[in-house]
Design an enzyme around this catalytic site. Structure first.
Site, mmCIF file in Angstrom:
data_model
loop_
_atom_site.group_PDB
_atom_site.id
_atom_site.type_symbol
_atom_site.label_atom_id
_atom_site.label_comp_id
_atom_site.label_asym_id
_atom_site.label_seq_id
_atom_site.Cartn_x
_atom_site.Cartn_y
_atom_site.Cartn_z
ATOM 1 N N PHE A 224 0.818 -1.225 0.000
ATOM 2 C CA PHE A 224 0.000 0.000 0.000
ATOM 3 C C PHE A 224 0.846 1.267 0.000
ATOM 4 C CE2 PHE A 224 -2.103 -3.310 2.591
ATOM 5 C CZ PHE A 224 -3.069 -3.690 1.682
ATOM 6 N N ILE A 449 2.488 -7.450 -5.045
ATOM 7 C CA ILE A 449 2.364 -7.213 -3.601
ATOM 8 C C ILE A 449 1.007 -7.701 -3.090
ATOM 9 C CG2 ILE A 449 4.027 -5.341 -3.626
ATOM 10 C CD1 ILE A 449 1.742 -3.329 -3.548
ATOM 11 N N GLY A 450 0.436 -8.649 -3.838
ATOM 12 C CA GLY A 450 -0.871 -9.178 -3.478
ATOM 13 C C GLY A 450 -1.968 -8.664 -4.391
ATOM 14 N N THR A 451 -1.567 -7.836 -5.365
ATOM 15 C CA THR A 451 -2.532 -7.225 -6.275
ATOM 16 C C THR A 451 -2.992 -8.170 -7.374
ATOM 17 O OG1 THR A 451 -0.665 -6.508 -7.578
ATOM 18 C CG2 THR A 451 -1.547 -4.923 -5.999
ATOM 19 N N ARG A 562 -9.484 0.232 -20.060
ATOM 20 C CA ARG A 562 -9.867 -1.169 -20.228
ATOM 21 C C ARG A 562 -9.476 -1.954 -18.972
ATOM 22 N NH1 ARG A 562 -6.448 -4.980 -22.801
ATOM 23 N NH2 ARG A 562 -7.456 -6.907 -22.206
ATOM 24 N N GLU A 639 -5.350 2.347 -6.603
ATOM 25 C CA GLU A 639 -5.557 3.396 -5.604
ATOM 26 C C GLU A 639 -6.894 4.121 -5.712
ATOM 27 O OE1 GLU A 639 -1.290 5.040 -4.585
ATOM 28 O OE2 GLU A 639 -1.357 4.267 -6.606
#
Ligand code: MOS
Length: 676
Positions: A224, A449-451, A562, A639
């Protein structure tokens, strides 16, 4: 797509930074300053050195060799001056974590304390205008005559909001494991948002050429922003390993994370808005007051979204900073846009209420043709479509605008809306694609990072190559792979994906291997205002008895180019909105005025939303075609989900109760205040 590494994660086989099995590993535990300002007179390590398993102590009495120009937060033990409470001033290395921690407790430090100042105030005598704010924007902008615009307005508001210190709380605490090989090359397993920039910063701090450092971060348990810049545990692991001649692991505790891994600056924000009798803005002024440390200037871009959002003949934005005896603030999900849009979108709601105009309608009436501050055309801007679609889905047309009139038993009910925006940028990246065993290998030093970045890049490569995703293997999280920018600023997929597409295109041409570097492609971009937009809707129920706020419904409608993968995207939007819910209602780190540093340094006291706090969050998006972005046509989505959420909740609380809380978080005490 499901995450390609989902199976290794849920079976516990995914290796995080602290988990690499390394022969002969040792452990370093930091000693932190107990004063907020002053000097370290003496570090007495005699007792610590006698403790079991202790291999060495590092401190200002025997500083490790670092580069002269090391960043102030990373120049460990180089100065006797203390800049903030919690700063690392020494560390103990021992054979086990427990022994290191016990010995760190036995280090005795003598201080020469000085008076400290940790309080941000809008009338602080040392406030100044920074030369630029992040990432490199003018601190102040002004066009038209704000005073005249306000004087001539049919309706005006002059309101001040505050946001507290906030801390990122990724599930995986920061950890680094450092190993020097016999040739003097450093390997750091680090919990970082970008292997290439982390390698560069570690190398610069140690005074080494980047080629002598390798960073590996294959799996990262959330970031984050707080892992977007190199943190002191990485430097500590490296210098401690050099000092004791053994591999060293540093795993920060949750409490230590609050001290040394950055935080969102608190803000004080004054908004002055004027509108004519049809709700068209005559003036918009946004002034943000924020803090940095004495070590490093970090100037958050809080007022910058006001330069993009609404058409106004007079528009002024300004940032004022004060350097306090505090740790340096850093990135936290949508730094700038998130707190800035909380204040702007709350003030727009106040203006709509004062003018007697529906807040969706007021925003639509002020939608600009071109970007207000720059005059540039937008690559695409679908805020109005997001507001209209959100209003339709949310049932906004049935809303009675009167505040404080809907009640079911003890529960007051209200709804609120706010707009959302985030820049859609990209940075140069490299990538390599090649044929391997009849399938395809794609390499890029990106960070997941986990995204779901690994999965998104797999899909992007597969679509470019015209093959099933199962035939593509993506390798990332290692600085020995082709250079790539940080997972930050919602630029990851756009930046790395551009390079992956170009590398795959090249591979298809020659049938063997494709290499890409998008530096020139990005230099050649046309000048346009590139931003994602969204509309956030919230329903709240506020207990008239306890002041408790429940949020039964959140709806976000986004226009972000997109969407590369629906499942991954929904997770990013919903995650951001959940974090925004936390910002609205519970998250707050208290500054310890008396002793410096922070109070509430754990998850028992710093509350983040749990499942029970999140009743229904729906995230949807519009199909947005934008060919001026990158080969995928995507805008970042990491974000924007948090931007505007807190304002939508706050606006709904006002609609429910008739009471405007202007200081986050909106706690029961603040709700009940007018009645007490
Ligand atoms: Mo994000 S705060 O740009 O990692």
């Amino acid at each position: 797509m499901n995450r390609v590494e989902g199976r290794v994660k849920v079976t516990g086989l995914a290796t995080y930074a602290a988990e690499y099995p390394v022969e002969g590993v040792t452990y370093a535990c930091p000693v932190q300053s107990l004063i907020a300002r002053g000097r370290v007179a003496r570090v007495d390590v005699s007792q610590a050195m006698e403790m079991p398993g202790v291999l060495g102590v590092l401190s200002v009495d025997d500083p490790p060799e670092l580069a002269e120009d090391a960043d102030g937060e990373l120049a460990l033990f180089q100065s006797r001056d203390v800049a903030y409470r919690g700063q690392l001033i020494a560390a103990v290395v021992a054979d086990t974590y427990e022994n290191a921690r016990a010995a760190a407790d036995a280090v005795r430090v003598e201080y020469e304390p000085a008076d400290h100042d940790v309080g941000l105030r809008a009338d602080h005598p040392r406030l100044y205008r920074p030369d630029v704010v992040n990432p490199n924007l003018p601190a102040d902008t002004e066009q038209g005559d704000v005073e005249a615009g306000l004087a001539g307005a049919a309706t005006a508001v002059d309101v001040t909001y505050t946001t507290p210190v906030l801390h990122n709380n990724p599930m995986e605490p920061h950890a680094s494991l450092a190993l020097w090989d016999v040739e003097g090359r450093l390997l750091v397993y680090d919990s970082a948002q970008g292997a290439s920039p982390d390698r560069d910063t570690i190398a610069k701090t140690l005074g080494l050429p980047p080629a002598r450092v390798r960073v590996v971060s294959r799996h990262v348990g959330g970031g984050f922003g707080c892992k977007g810049t190199t943190r002191p545990q990485a430097v500590l692991a490296a210098v401690a390993a050099r000092a004791v001649g053994r591999p060293v692991k540093v795993a920060l505790t949750r409490q230590q994370m609050f001290d040394v891994t950055g935080y969102r600056t608190p803000t004080i924000q004054r908004l002055r808005l004027g509108a004519d009798d049809e709700g068209r803005l005559t003036a918009l002024e946004h002034v943000a007051y924020e803090q940095s440390s004495t070590l490093v200037e970090f100037a958050e871009q809080t007022a910058t979204p006001a330069r993009t959002m609404y058409a106004a003949p007079a528009l002024r934005t300004a940032h004022r900073l004060v350097r306090l005896d505090v740790a340096t603030p850093s990135w936290m999900r949508a730094p700038g846009e998130c707190p800035g849009m909380y204040a702007l979108e709350s003030a727009i709601d106040e203006l709509a209420c004062a003018a007697g105009i529906d807040p969706v309608e007021l925003r639509v009436r002020n939608d600009p043709e071109t970007e207000p501050e720059s005059g540039l055309p937008f690559s695409s801007r679908n805020l109005v479509a997001c507001l209209r679609e959100g209003a339709r889905r949310f049932g906004w047309d049935r809303r009675d605008p009167a505040p404080g009139v809907r009640r079911e038993g003890e529960w007051l009910i209200g709804t609120g809306v706010a707009a959302s925006t985030y820049p859609a940028r990209r940075r140069p990246s490299q990538a390599v694609a090649r044929v391997r065993d009849g399938d395809f290998l794609v390499q890029v030093a990106a960070a997941d990072i986990g995204t779901g970045a690994r999965t998104a890049l797999t899909r992007i490569a597969a679509e470019t190559l015209g093959v099933a995703p199962g035939r593509v293997h993506v390798e990332l999280g290692d600085s020995d792979l082709p250079d790539a920018p940080v997972a930050g600023g919602s630029m990851g997929t756009a930046s790395w994906g551009s390079a992956v597409v170009r590398a795959c295109e090249e591979l298809m041409k020659n049938g063997k291997e494709g290499r890409a570097d998008t530096t020139e492609e990005i230099k050649g971009e046309s000048e346009l205002a590139r931003h994602a937009f969204g509309a956030q809707f919230a329903e709240v129920r506020v207990s008239a008895v306890t002041g408790e706020v429940r949020v039964p419904r959140l709806l976000g409608v986004f226009a972000a180019g997109r969407i590369v993968d629906a499942r991954l995207a929904r997770s990013q939007f919903v995650g951001g909105m959940t974090m925004g819910l936390g910002m609205a209602l519970m998250e707050e780190t208290l500054t310890d005025e008396e002793f410096g540093g922070f109070l509430r340094r754990d998850l028992a006291q710093y509350h983040v939303p749990a499942c029970a706090d999140v009743e229904s969050i729906e995230a949807v998006w519009l199909d947005e075609q934008d060919d001026a972005l990158n080969p995928m046509g995507c805008k970042g989505i990491g974000e924007i989900g948090i931007v505007g959420t807190a304002a939508a909740v706050g606006n709904a609380v006002h609609h429910a109760t008739g009471h405007r809380v202007r200081d986050l978080p909106i706690t029961p005490a603040k709700i009940l205040l007018p009645a007490s």
